[in-house]
Design an enzyme around this catalytic site. Structure first.
Site, short mmCIF file in Angstrom:
data_model
loop_
_atom_site.label_atom_id
_atom_site.label_comp_id
_atom_site.label_asym_id
_atom_site.label_seq_id
_atom_site.Cartn_x
_atom_site.Cartn_y
_atom_site.Cartn_z
N GLY A 51 103.55 136.79 16.90
CA GLY A 51 104.33 137.52 16.61
C GLY A 51 105.70 137.47 15.76
O GLY A 51 106.28 137.98 14.22
N ARG A 98 100.83 146.59 10.79
CA ARG A 98 99.22 146.94 11.43
C ARG A 98 99.00 148.26 10.62
O ARG A 98 97.59 148.48 11.83
CB ARG A 98 100.50 147.47 12.96
CG ARG A 98 100.72 145.87 13.38
CD ARG A 98 100.96 146.18 14.94
NE ARG A 98 100.96 144.80 15.64
CZ ARG A 98 101.70 144.61 16.62
NH1 ARG A 98 102.03 145.91 17.60
NH2 ARG A 98 101.43 143.13 17.12
N LYS A 128 110.29 128.42 22.89
CA LYS A 128 109.71 127.53 23.80
C LYS A 128 108.49 126.93 24.09
O LYS A 128 107.13 127.99 23.97
CB LYS A 128 109.65 129.09 25.25
CG LYS A 128 111.16 128.70 25.35
CD LYS A 128 110.87 130.18 26.63
CE LYS A 128 112.39 130.67 26.62
NZ LYS A 128 112.36 131.85 28.08
N GLY A 137 100.90 138.59 21.33
CA GLY A 137 100.62 137.69 22.05
C GLY A 137 99.05 137.05 22.21
O GLY A 137 98.73 136.25 22.44
P1 ADP Z 1 105.85 133.78 17.84
O1 ADP Z 1 106.58 135.49 18.14
O2 ADP Z 1 104.96 133.56 16.74
O3 ADP Z 1 105.22 132.81 18.34
P2 ADP Z 1 108.35 132.26 19.09
O4 ADP Z 1 108.90 133.67 19.16
O5 ADP Z 1 108.03 131.18 19.48
O6 ADP Z 1 107.41 132.67 18.23
O7 ADP Z 1 109.64 131.21 18.18
C1 ADP Z 1 110.10 132.19 17.42
C2 ADP Z 1 111.40 132.45 17.35
O8 ADP Z 1 111.95 130.92 17.85
C3 ADP Z 1 112.13 132.28 15.85
O9 ADP Z 1 112.42 133.84 15.52
C4 ADP Z 1 113.08 131.80 15.99
O10 ADP Z 1 114.37 132.87 16.91
C5 ADP Z 1 113.43 130.94 17.47
N1 ADP Z 1 113.96 129.73 17.28
C6 ADP Z 1 112.98 128.57 16.86
N2 ADP Z 1 113.29 127.13 16.66
C7 ADP Z 1 114.66 127.22 16.98
C8 ADP Z 1 115.95 126.87 17.47
N3 ADP Z 1 115.83 125.13 16.50
N4 ADP Z 1 117.24 127.54 18.14
C9 ADP Z 1 117.01 128.78 17.84
N5 ADP Z 1 115.90 129.48 17.91
C10 ADP Z 1 114.15 128.75 17.35
C1 3PG Z 2 102.09 143.41 20.83
O1 3PG Z 2 103.19 144.01 19.72
O2 3PG Z 2 102.65 142.57 20.68
C2 3PG Z 2 101.18 144.52 21.00
O3 3PG Z 2 101.85 145.85 20.72
C3 3PG Z 2 101.50 144.19 22.78
O4 3PG Z 2 103.18 145.28 22.82
P1 3PG Z 2 103.11 144.51 24.50
O5 3PG Z 2 103.43 143.70 24.28
O6 3PG Z 2 104.22 145.84 24.75
O7 3PG Z 2 102.07 145.51 25.49
#
Ligand code: ADP
Ligand code: 3PG
Ligand code: MG
Length: 408
Positions: A361, A39, A202, A386
């Site tokens: 992320g 970043r 999720k 997000g």
């Molecule tokens: P992003 O932040 O890219 O939008 P998410 O937060 O939705 O992605 O999901 C990413 C996370 O989902 C991974 O870091 C992992 O920990 C979790 N994940 C993915 N598949 C599985 C699984 N089959 N079982 C448990 N955790 C999982």
């Molecule tokens: C992020 O890392 O997704 C941004 O910097 C926003 O952070 P926040 O979810 O704490 O608002």
């Protein structure tokens, strides 16, 4: 779709005092060092442009969620140091963001110099989008223009994404412009087939993203824990896998939308689910068993797509002209379960003429590491978590909406 807001190219910045909002919310490890400076590096094109135009630059950013109070754990000082190293200049740092100290420091600033302010979330007015706090930032800095370049935070309506724009004419920086163009062009792409790869934790986090892609993609591949929710909905027994509760209605809606679009006979070639899975009895396992859906033992949990699914997903992606990927195919933090995501990353980066976009992320974290060790290259890896998901879902982002529109 283009970008319909003014950028720093559309205004006369020469010799002006410019307040730049960046998203320097970077991971800091236990010894206080920055573990990933993407970043910071992503903010350089805008800063270099302003330096070239002899601007006096003031940078404002947040780091973490310090809850409106000063907290040394979340100081931006290490970021100022790293930025100085990357630009090869000394960055002045000041441990506040409003008041006389700022005004005096800005007075001393010379063209071509940068002043970085302390974490703006040390004040509760930031996340409250407090108009008085925003006015205080504008008055203390005396900036002629406000430049929004913190793409990762523009989905928040905060003082330095929203209220500030009432006090200072506000335009976009190059990172913001690049992100919006890359993500919105992919989602409304004319380059078909458009294949969406969705996974991650999720379904409930991603409902609007899935709905948007059901409308615009030619095919949706589902992996990750998200696939477990889909498989469970389709009546597959997944042993001891934790399944997200109460998602039936959401999936009813997603399938209804999808069936309306492609017809019931084509649904399984449109929303494509795993045909096998990788299981283990705990998430820290060193070994995986790749098994057909019917062969999951009661004490096992699903942590990745199976080997046959990884192969099938690559075949489905083959020939795509646009690929949008959000959500890892498994619990990729454990190398045992990063196999599915790695196979897909390798395949996608070897398609010569497909536009490949990574949003989210955790997905970006995984892909950046993968690219580093495998010399891979995607067209665009978003710096937003997000914010990238909201943009893919087609939502309006408050930090973009607030900027000056491009003159017709
Ligand atoms: P992003 O932040 O890219 O939008 P998410 O937060 O939705 O992605 O999901 C990413 C996370 O989902 C991974 O870091 C992992 O920990 C979790 N994940 C993915 N598949 C599985 C699984 N089959 N079982 C448990 N955790 C999982
Ligand atoms: C992020 O890392 O997704 C941004 O910097 C926003 O952070 P926040 O979810 O704490 O608002
Ligand atoms: Mg995440």
């Amino acid at each position: 779709m283009g970008f319909d807001k003014q950028t720093i190219r559309d205004i006369s910045v020469d010799n002006k005092t410019i307040l730049v909002r960046t998203d320097y919310n970077v991971p800091i490890n236990s010894s206080g060092a920055i573990s990933d400076d993407l970043r910071i590096r992503a903010s350089l094109p805008t800063l270099k442009y302003l330096l070239k135009h002899n601007c006096k630059i003031i940078i404002i950013s947040h780091l973490g969620r310090p809850d409106g109070k000063p907290n040394p754990k979340y100081t931006l000082l290490p970021v100022a140091k790293r930025l100085g190293e990357l630009l090869g200049i000394k960055i002045d740092f000041i441990s506040d963001c409003i008041g006389d100290k700022i005004t005096n420091a800005v007075k001393k600033l010379k063209p071509g110099q940068i002043l970085m302010l302390e974490n703006v979330r040390f004040y509760p007015g930031e996340t409250a989008n407090d108009i008085n706090f925003a006015r205080a930032i504008a008055d203390s800095t005396g900036a002629r223009y406000f430049v929004q370049d913190g793409f990762g935070v523009v989905h928040r309506a905060h003082a330095t994404t929203s209220a500030i724009t009432h006090f200072i004419p506000s335009v976009a920086g190059f990172l913001l412009e690049k992100e919006v163009i890359a993500l919105s062009e992919a989602i409304d792409s004319e380059k078909h087939p458009l294949v969406a790869v969705l996974g991650g934790a999720k379904v409930s986090d991603k409902i609007s993203v899935i709905e948007k892609l059901v409308k615009s993609a030619d095919k949706i591949l589902i992996g990750g824990a998200m696939a477990n929710t889909f498989l469970n909905y389709r009546g597959i027994n997944l042993g001891s896998t934790k399944i997200e509760p109460n998602e039936e209605k959401t999936l009813d809606k997603i399938y209804k939308l999808a069936i309306d679009r492609v017809g019931i006979d084509n649904i399984d070639e449109f929303i494509i689910l795993p045909i096998d899975v990788a299981v283990a009895t705990n998430p820290g396992a060193f070994r995986r068993r790749s098994v057909p859906l019917q062969s999951i033992n009661m004490d096992e949990m699903v942590f990745d797509i199976g080997d046959a699914t990884a192969y099938k997903f690559c075949k489905e992606i083959d020939g795509a002209k646009t690929i949008i990927w959000n959500g890892t195919m498994g619990l990729a933090e454990n190398p045992t379960f990063s196999y599915g995501s790695s196979v897909l990353a390798k395949f996608i980066t070897n398609i010569p003429d497909a536009v490949s976009i990574i949003g989210g992320g955790d997905t970006a974290d995984f892909i950046l590491k993968w690219c580093k060790y495998n010399n891979g290259k995607f067209h665009h890896i978003s710096t937003g978590g997000g914010a990238s998901l909201d943009l893919i879902a087609g939502r309006k982002l408050p930090g973009i909406e607030a900027l000056l529109a491009l003159k017709k």
